[in-house]
Design a protein around this motif. Structure first.
Motif, PDB file in Angstrom:
ATOM      1  N   ILE A  11       0.980  -1.250  -0.041  1.00 36.50           N
ATOM      2  CA  ILE A  11      -0.096  -0.198  -0.051  1.00 36.50           C
ATOM      3  C   ILE A  11       0.931   1.483  -0.081  1.00 36.50           C
ATOM      4  O   ILE A  11       1.873   1.463   0.823  1.00 36.50           O
ATOM      5  CB  ILE A  11      -1.041  -0.087   1.205  1.00 36.50           C
ATOM      6  N   ASP A  35      -1.939   2.721  -5.214  1.00 38.90           N
ATOM      7  CA  ASP A  35      -1.907   3.965  -4.756  1.00 38.90           C
ATOM      8  C   ASP A  35      -3.062   4.782  -4.766  1.00 38.90           C
ATOM      9  O   ASP A  35      -3.761   4.507  -5.901  1.00 38.90           O
ATOM     10  CB  ASP A  35      -0.545   4.892  -5.135  1.00 38.90           C
ATOM     11  N   ARG A  36      -3.514   5.439  -3.890  1.00 41.81           N
ATOM     12  CA  ARG A  36      -4.842   6.101  -4.219  1.00 41.81           C
ATOM     13  C   ARG A  36      -4.573   7.529  -5.178  1.00 41.81           C
ATOM     14  O   ARG A  36      -5.757   7.934  -5.753  1.00 41.81           O
ATOM     15  CB  ARG A  36      -5.077   6.890  -2.869  1.00 41.81           C
ATOM     16  N   HIS A  48      12.702  17.787  -0.821  1.00 38.96           N
ATOM     17  CA  HIS A  48      13.763  18.564  -1.006  1.00 38.96           C
ATOM     18  C   HIS A  48      14.515  18.018  -2.215  1.00 38.96           C
ATOM     19  O   HIS A  48      15.381  19.219  -2.913  1.00 38.96           O
ATOM     20  CB  HIS A  48      14.326  18.789   0.131  1.00 38.96           C
ATOM     21  N   HIS A 169      -5.965   3.834  -7.078  1.00 41.43           N
ATOM     22  CA  HIS A 169      -6.823   2.686  -6.386  1.00 41.43           C
ATOM     23  C   HIS A 169      -6.452   3.036  -4.873  1.00 41.43           C
ATOM     24  O   HIS A 169      -5.322   2.786  -4.437  1.00 41.43           O
ATOM     25  CB  HIS A 169      -6.136   1.192  -6.718  1.00 41.43           C
ATOM     26  N   GLY A 227       4.850  15.993   9.839  1.00 39.86           N
ATOM     27  CA  GLY A 227       5.942  17.322  10.079  1.00 39.86           C
ATOM     28  C   GLY A 227       5.991  18.023   8.648  1.00 39.86           C
ATOM     29  O   GLY A 227       6.581  17.460   8.026  1.00 39.86           O
ATOM     30  N   GLY A 229       6.684  20.648   6.050  1.00 41.34           N
ATOM     31  CA  GLY A 229       7.855  21.493   5.436  1.00 41.34           C
ATOM     32  C   GLY A 229       7.635  22.147   4.251  1.00 41.34           C
ATOM     33  O   GLY A 229       7.006  21.349   3.345  1.00 41.34           O
ATOM     34  N   MET A 231       9.234  24.199   0.720  1.00 35.49           N
ATOM     35  CA  MET A 231      10.343  24.606  -0.064  1.00 35.49           C
ATOM     36  C   MET A 231      10.201  25.479  -1.246  1.00 35.49           C
ATOM     37  O   MET A 231       8.776  25.418  -1.679  1.00 35.49           O
ATOM     38  CB  MET A 231      10.789  23.205  -0.747  1.00 35.49           C
TER      39      MET A 231
END
Ligand SMILES: Cc1cc2nc3c(=O)[nH]c(=O)nc-3n(C[C@H](O)[C@H](O)[C@H](O)COP(=O)(O)OP(=O)(O)OC[C@H]3O[C@@H](n4cnc5c(N)ncnc54)[C@H](O)[C@@H]3O)c2cc1C
Length: 519
Positions: A11, A35-36, A48, A169, A227, A229, A231
């Motif tokens: 998944i 993957d959705r 990054h 999916h 978390g 971040g 860029m």
């Protein structure tokens, strides 16, 4: 309802999941990856760009640093076409404590991380735009890594070895019985159709969304602290070497030259939801100020695009230590064994980690699965190259032109910024079988240069219309979707030349083509 069977269900189609499905396929498991969204549309496509030398972690998080040292060397060998050997510098800016340099050197020696102190004059000779006030400089083996190329090579390699990769999916539920997890129900996000996947083992590589999947198995007490971040990509390479501030990890302390741009980043703040990570004006201002500290005049350069990603920082209520600040959470990874932790068999979750260590993470989770199955099969991902990387040199800035110039003379150039000709574009559209211009962007970098699609995307839309025989309305919808996505990353940094560019793009699309109203 359609049902598919496999040995392993993976998944998540970021770097970790792609690494896992490639590893499974090479070990002879019949694997399906879901993957959705598109591949690398999660954090892996929003990072990054740094192939870590280990320098960033060497003082504060030596385990993470050691992993980077090892994997940096392996990846340069295994996926050279995805990596540019930019080299890296750690520099002590006028705002930093020069004594940290000694700690840095001592920790680097302990970690066997190649580094050397060079004179300030030598550093400025290598990178003339660097702040002339820097007090010390150290070389490291940083590089830049193209996540889209990496993930797509791994997924393609896996399918060539029999794996199935189902993008768009989404896992909406896990199947479980008394013996553990037995697969998942997934929904095709393009058609709405649902299907069941029965799998002997389920590997959760869904990054910042991992806790959502874990909860579907009825498991409690697992969370991910997203978390966040941000860029900012500047429109050209202000430096050709990765430049890091030589200080404890802080905000805006790394400038990475990747492809034709340089990217300043990043922040690290706790977000409530991995899907809600808006960029604020304060964050943009802070990042530009941080860039100024490394390269004076940074603010006058052209900021092209801003985006945010979420670190998958795993938090387990059963673990003894809990971090309050996301920066204090270790950047190492861990395999969560749900059999041991929760009494749920045939289900493992990958937590934490970095893109630089995706291969090691994949190896660890597949090794753990083999152990549980009592079917030890050796990992070969440190020696087998995924497609396009066999006998390839490390990527250099001129690689693309060299590869493409042979047929460029007879080709229509569609995207001038990224050197994409019509033949390559049509081939990619057919191969990917997509009607989504943003999917094509991730494959080819279409529309990622300074004009952000202003000059190429209406041409590409016409070609998509012809190639896929989309009707006019569908083609217009695809164009509007692309422009909307690009706009999200542009509006928070609209000043100077990029503002002028945005006005020009606006005149083209609104004033000339009236895209909002085309049928
Ligand atoms: C701001 C920032 C900067 C970073 N910079 C660097 C760097 O320079 N170098 C470095 O090495 N690392 C860096 N990292 C860390 C690195 O990007 C991540 O550790 C890595 O990309 C995570 O990859 P992943 O595959 O685990 O997660 P992801 O790439 O997020 O993949 C998870 C996938 O799961 C999918 N998914 C979620 N829910 C479902 C569902 N229900 N069904 C199906 N699929 C689902 C998502 O769509 C997504 O594609 C950075 C991270 C951040 C946030």
């Amino acid at each position: 309802m359609t049902s598919l069977q496999a040995d392993v269900l993976v998944i998540g189609g970021g770097a970790t999941g792609a690494g896992v499905v490639w590893d499974c396929a090479l070990r002879g498991f019949d694997a399906i990856l879901v993957d959705r969204a598109d591949l690398a549309e999660g954090t892996s496509g929003r990072f990054h760009g740094l192939l870590h030398s280990g320098g960033r972690y060497v003082v504060k998080d030596p385990v993470a640093a050691d992993e980077c040292v090892v994997e940096n060397a392996i990846l340069r060998r295994i996926i050279p076409d995805c990596i540019e050997d930019t080299g890296g510098l750690f520099v002590v800016t006028p705002d930093d404590d020069p004594a940290y340099g000694d700690q840095f050197l001592a920790a680097a020696r302990k970690a066997s991380m190649p580094t050397e102190e060079i004179s300030v004059g030598e550093a400025l000779k290598r990178e003339p735009r660097l702040n002339p006030g820097i007090k010390r400089a150290f070389t490291v083996e940083d590089g830049s890594i193209d996540a889209w190329k990496t993930v797509s090579a791994l997924a393609r390699g896996a399918t060539e070895h029999g794996a199935r990769v189902l993008t768009y999916h989404k896992v909406i539920d896990l199947h479980a019985n008394g013996e553990g997890v037995t697969g998942a129900r997934v929904r095709n996000e393009l058609t709405g159709e649902e299907l069941d996947i029965e799998a002997g083992f389920t590997l959760n590589a869904s990054g910042a969304w991992a806790a959502q999947i874990v909860h579907m198995a009825g498991i409690k007490g697992v969370g991910v602290i997203p978390g966040k971040g941000i860029m900012i990509a500047m429109n050209h390479r202000l430096v050709n070497t990765v430049v890091n501030r030589c200080t404890m990890p802080a905000d805006g302390d790394i400038l990475v030259p990747i492809r034709t741009v340089s990217v300043i980043g990043t922040t690290d703040i706790r977000a409530a939801d991995p899907d809600e990570i808006p960029v604020t004006q304060e964050e943009v201002d802070q990042m530009l100020d941080d860039g100024e500290r490394l390269v004076p005049g940074f603010r006058e350069a052209r900021a092209m695009r801003v985006w945010a990603g979420v670190r998958p920082l795993f938090q387990d209520e059963k673990a003894s230590e809990k971090a309050e600040d996301t920066r204090d959470v270790s950047r190492t990874h861990a395999v969560v064994d749900h059999s041991e932790r929760d009494g749920v068999d045939r289900f493992l979750t990958m937590s934490g980690g970095k893109l630089t260590t995706y291969r090691m993470m994949a190896q660890d989770i597949v090794d753990a699965m083999c152990k549980q199955l009592g079917d030890e099969r050796p990992c070969t991902t440190d020696t087998v190259h995924p497609p396009d990387n066999e006998d390839a040199p490390l990527y250099t800035l001129g690689s693309r032109l060299r590869r493409r110039e042979a047929n460029m003379q007879d080709e229509q150039l569609i995207c001038e910024c990224e050197l994409i000709g019509r033949g390559k574009l049509e081939e990619t559209m057919r191969r990917r079988g997509t009607t989504n211009l943003d999917d094509v962007r991730r494959s080819l970098r279409l529309g990622m240069g300074p004009c952000q699609g202003g000059f190429c995307i209406y041409r590409a839309t016409g070609i998509l219309h012809a190639v896929d025989r989309l009707d006019g309305a569908e083609a217009s919808e695809s164009l509007r979707g692309f422009l909307q996505e690009r706009w999200k990353g542009m509006w928070p940094i609209l000043y100077g030349d990029q503002l002028r560019q945005a006005r020009l793009d606006d005149w083209i699309f609104q004033g000339l083509l009236d895209v909002e109203h085309v049928p």
